[in-house]
Scaffold this active site. Sequence first.
Site, mmCIF file in Angstrom:
data_model
loop_
_atom_site.group_PDB
_atom_site.id
_atom_site.type_symbol
_atom_site.label_atom_id
_atom_site.label_comp_id
_atom_site.label_asym_id
_atom_site.label_seq_id
_atom_site.Cartn_x
_atom_site.Cartn_y
_atom_site.Cartn_z
ATOM 1 N N ASP A 114 -2.448 1.364 3.052
ATOM 2 C CA ASP A 114 -1.391 1.810 2.123
ATOM 3 C C ASP A 114 -0.970 3.242 2.465
ATOM 4 O OD1 ASP A 114 -1.139 -0.379 0.159
ATOM 5 O OD2 ASP A 114 -3.189 0.121 -0.414
ATOM 6 N N GLU A 142 5.022 4.203 -4.510
ATOM 7 C CA GLU A 142 3.918 3.735 -5.352
ATOM 8 C C GLU A 142 2.632 4.490 -5.029
ATOM 9 O OE1 GLU A 142 2.699 -0.393 -4.926
ATOM 10 O OE2 GLU A 142 1.820 -0.345 -6.915
ATOM 11 N N GLU A 143 2.527 4.983 -3.827
ATOM 12 C CA GLU A 143 1.290 5.632 -3.388
ATOM 13 C C GLU A 143 1.228 7.113 -3.738
ATOM 14 O OE1 GLU A 143 -0.897 3.622 -2.620
ATOM 15 O OE2 GLU A 143 0.391 1.904 -2.275
ATOM 16 N N ASP A 200 7.378 0.453 -2.278
ATOM 17 C CA ASP A 200 5.975 0.034 -2.189
ATOM 18 C C ASP A 200 5.756 -0.220 -0.700
ATOM 19 O OD1 ASP A 200 3.502 -1.070 -2.195
ATOM 20 O OD2 ASP A 200 3.901 -2.573 -3.737
ATOM 21 N N LEU A 226 3.252 -0.927 1.318
ATOM 22 C CA LEU A 226 2.481 -2.093 1.779
ATOM 23 C C LEU A 226 2.011 -2.880 0.555
ATOM 24 C CD1 LEU A 226 1.887 -3.152 4.587
ATOM 25 C CD2 LEU A 226 -0.378 -2.169 4.410
ATOM 26 N N ASP A 227 2.886 -3.748 0.101
ATOM 27 C CA ASP A 227 2.592 -4.535 -1.099
ATOM 28 C C ASP A 227 1.589 -5.641 -0.770
ATOM 29 O OD1 ASP A 227 3.188 -5.574 -3.792
ATOM 30 O OD2 ASP A 227 3.997 -7.268 -2.671
ATOM 31 N N GLU A 233 8.097 -2.720 -7.558
ATOM 32 C CA GLU A 233 7.996 -4.160 -7.317
ATOM 33 C C GLU A 233 9.030 -4.929 -8.139
ATOM 34 O OE1 GLU A 233 3.875 -3.827 -8.408
ATOM 35 O OE2 GLU A 233 3.203 -4.594 -6.481
HETATM 36 P P1 AFP Z 1 -2.394 -4.762 -3.937
HETATM 37 O O1 AFP Z 1 -1.310 -4.051 -3.159
HETATM 38 O O2 AFP Z 1 -3.401 -3.842 -4.509
HETATM 39 O O3 AFP Z 1 -2.989 -5.900 -3.154
HETATM 40 O O4 AFP Z 1 -1.658 -5.372 -5.226
HETATM 41 C C1 AFP Z 1 -0.635 -6.270 -5.026
HETATM 42 C C2 AFP Z 1 0.046 -6.549 -6.313
HETATM 43 O O5 AFP Z 1 0.542 -5.386 -6.913
HETATM 44 C C3 AFP Z 1 1.167 -7.570 -6.157
HETATM 45 O O6 AFP Z 1 1.757 -7.624 -4.909
HETATM 46 C C4 AFP Z 1 0.538 -8.882 -6.490
HETATM 47 O O7 AFP Z 1 1.455 -9.789 -7.046
HETATM 48 C C5 AFP Z 1 -0.532 -8.497 -7.461
HETATM 49 O O8 AFP Z 1 -0.871 -7.145 -7.218
HETATM 50 C C6 AFP Z 1 -1.743 -9.354 -7.303
HETATM 51 O O9 AFP Z 1 -2.614 -9.081 -8.330
HETATM 52 P P2 AFP Z 1 -3.908 -9.978 -8.623
HETATM 53 O O10 AFP Z 1 -4.883 -9.647 -7.527
HETATM 54 O O11 AFP Z 1 -4.307 -9.565 -9.991
HETATM 55 O O12 AFP Z 1 -3.487 -11.436 -8.554
#
Ligand code: AFP
Length: 283
Positions: free
Chosen positions: A43, A66-67, A83, A85-86, A228
């Site tokens: 990230d 976001e970071e 974001d 690296l989502d 997002e």
């Molecule tokens: P990360 O970037 O921490 O992996 O989070 C991704 C996120 O914000 C989004 O892209 C997802 O839809 C969601 O979190 C997944 O969340 P869960 O792990 O609670 O399903």
Amino acid sequence: MKAMDQIVQTIQQTAHYVNTNLPNHAQSRVSVNASGDKQTDADVWADHLFFDKLSALDAVGSYVSEERDAAIDCGEGYVVTIDPLDGSSNLASNNSVGTIVGVYEAELPATGRELCAAMMVLYGPYTTMTVARDDREIVQEYLLRDGFSERWGEFSLPDDPKVIGLAGKKYARSEGFNELAKELEQHLKPRYGGATVADLAQVLEYGGLFGYPATTEYPDGKLRVYYEAVPLAYLVEEIGGRSTDGTQSLLDVEPDGLHARTPTFLGNEDLIERVEAHMGDGS
Ligand code: AFP
């Protein structure tokens, strides 16, 4: 070159670089960022890459990631939310991740109605980038390969929905929401992977619903308004789909801070109507 073209091209070029170098971050270490979210080395790496490239453009006036805790002033120009690296927690299992970008002409705070462009990059078996702009008629998808970005097709949403991706553990969601999920999952195939861009891509390909509702862990939903929910809502609404936080379009949500969260639902109109009908009765 037009200011918006500069931004689009810079996201494309940086996404190429991210795509090529992601394997170096396959075993990214996890820590926690200032707002309490998990943050991986990947990230931070992706955030620095996008910041270096975007902040150098005359077109960009502010970089809001976001970071990072706060917006970074870069001079005059568009406000870019990102974001970088989502879904980065998906790296450990070698599943898809993405990049999400919103471009505002207005200063923040602003609602999604002030967006003038939104983009998402999906780093999957191949890398695609989808671009919606208020100065273009169509939402364009690009295929990113060999250092080039080929125009690949126009984005659309099938009328006949097939898939559903709902986040949250059952015990952490409301009973009413679980009832709705049960009804919908009788006709729609469950598809949930934990990276919004990848989960939404399935909905856009096959038609359906993506949702991250309020849960006991995340009473306001987990997804961030600026990074997002809103840019993705802009993409979906531009192709005739709909978005909601349960009562209103995500484009009308008024965030109370840069890292505000919201329940998020994106997809075909009739499914969003069912979510709103259900949540309108207090579920
Ligand atoms: P990360 O970037 O921490 O992996 O989070 C991704 C996120 O914000 C989004 O892209 C997802 O839809 C969601 O979190 C997944 O969340 P869960 O792990 O609670 O399903």
